[in-house]
Design a protein around this motif. Structure first.
Motif, PDB file in Angstrom:
ATOM      1  N   LEU A   1      40.318  60.978  97.415  1.00 40.08           N
ATOM      2  CA  LEU A   1      39.026  61.384  96.869  1.00 40.08           C
ATOM      3  C   LEU A   1      38.439  62.573  97.634  1.00 40.08           C
ATOM      4  CD1 LEU A   1      36.841  60.692  94.764  1.00 40.08           C
ATOM      5  CD2 LEU A   1      35.822  59.168  96.474  1.00 40.08           C
TER       6      LEU A   1
ATOM      7  N   ARG B   1      41.634  64.362  92.382  1.00 40.16           N
ATOM      8  CA  ARG B   1      40.479  63.609  92.882  1.00 40.16           C
ATOM      9  C   ARG B   1      39.767  62.872  91.750  1.00 40.16           C
ATOM     10  NH1 ARG B   1      37.526  67.960  96.963  1.00 40.16           N
ATOM     11  NH2 ARG B   1      39.367  68.421  98.258  1.00 40.16           N
TER      12      ARG B   1
ATOM     13  N   LEU C   1      39.666  58.018  90.499  1.00 38.17           N
ATOM     14  CA  LEU C   1      38.523  57.162  90.196  1.00 38.17           C
ATOM     15  C   LEU C   1      38.775  56.231  89.016  1.00 38.17           C
ATOM     16  CD1 LEU C   1      35.689  59.833  90.541  1.00 38.17           C
ATOM     17  CD2 LEU C   1      36.178  57.974  92.151  1.00 38.17           C
ATOM     18  N   VAL C   2      39.721  56.591  88.154  1.00 40.18           N
ATOM     19  CA  VAL C   2      39.865  55.830  86.905  1.00 40.18           C
ATOM     20  C   VAL C   2      41.283  55.350  86.620  1.00 40.18           C
ATOM     21  CG1 VAL C   2      37.890  56.937  85.795  1.00 40.18           C
ATOM     22  CG2 VAL C   2      40.149  57.982  85.585  1.00 40.18           C
TER      23      VAL C   2
END
Length: 230
Positions: free
Chosen positions: A61, A122, A126-127
């Motif tokens: 991230l 990045r 997240l998903v």
């Protein structure tokens, strides 16, 4: 933010296997006892795998990179698990006891490699491990099982065991009574395991290449192999 499909020319995960002959007709009855030391070690390794994946999540991230030592450790856990599964209920396709090793072990009949990604998205981090992977989780859940095992009915056992384990037992029982492990069944079992391992690597943030909805049967992979991990 959208998944990148895995193709033959870009294959980050390689899962290969060889049917080991001859196989004992009855050793499979006690393999679960022989593997108790592996189960104990793998219990702690998978705890570490989860912790490492969480650390890698934040590293990706903020830096778009998966720290190489952490990546190599998680590849090693997947290799170890694939070898143990191949020896036991994920295939019953070898009688060679799995080594206690995170390394490649190229002489063992079950092998796994994952190419190290120099950079990762990045945004995808997240998903991809939950939202994008949901369709695969549904399919893989059918392959590996894990539903409620109470009651002991035949239908409940099949759901709890999962398709891979059911097919592995059919194959080894056929071997016990006919002296032959069905080749077509081996190819199918290997393909199902390959699907599961590809999804596992994707969900563990080790690649941005979306696993294909494709059953690649057989012991050998198609297309060029990824860069090998240590």
């Amino acid at each position: 933010m959208f998944p990148t499909a895995e193709t033959g020319a870009h294959r980050p995960v390689t899962v290969e296997a060889e049917l080991d002959e001859p196989l004992s007709r009855w050793l499979w009855l006690v393999k679960w006892i022989l593997l108790i030391p592996h189960f104990v070690v793998l219990f702690f390794l998978w705890i570490a795998f989860f912790v490492v994946t969480v650390i890698a999540f934040f590293a990706i991230l903020f830096t778009a990179r998966y720290p190489r030592p952490l990546f190599d450790f998680n590849v090693g856990v997947l290799r170890w698990s694939w070898r143990v599964g191949f020896y036991s209920t994920a295939a019953f396709a070898t009688d060679r006891y799995p080594p206690f090793s995170l390394g490649r072990e190229p002489d063992y009949p079950a092998r796994l490699d994952i190419g190290y990604p120099e950079r990762l998205s990045r945004g995808l981090v997240l998903v991809k491990w939950w939202l994008l992977a949901i369709p695969h989780y549904i399919v893989v859940g059918f392959f590996v099982g894990g539903g409620g095992a109470g009651g002991g009915t035949e239908e409940q056992w099949f759901w709890s065991a999962g398709l891979i384990t059911v097919l592995a037992f059919i194959a080894i029982i056929a071997k016990a009574f006919t002296r032959t492990y069905p080749g077509e069944l081996f190819d199918l079992i290997t393909g199902l395991n390959r699907w599961v391992l590809r999804v596992t690597a994707y969900a563990a943030l080790m690649t941005d290449a979306y696993p294909p909805f494709r059953l690649d049967k057989g012991g050998s992979e198609r297309g060029p192999a990824p860069e090998r991990s240590p």
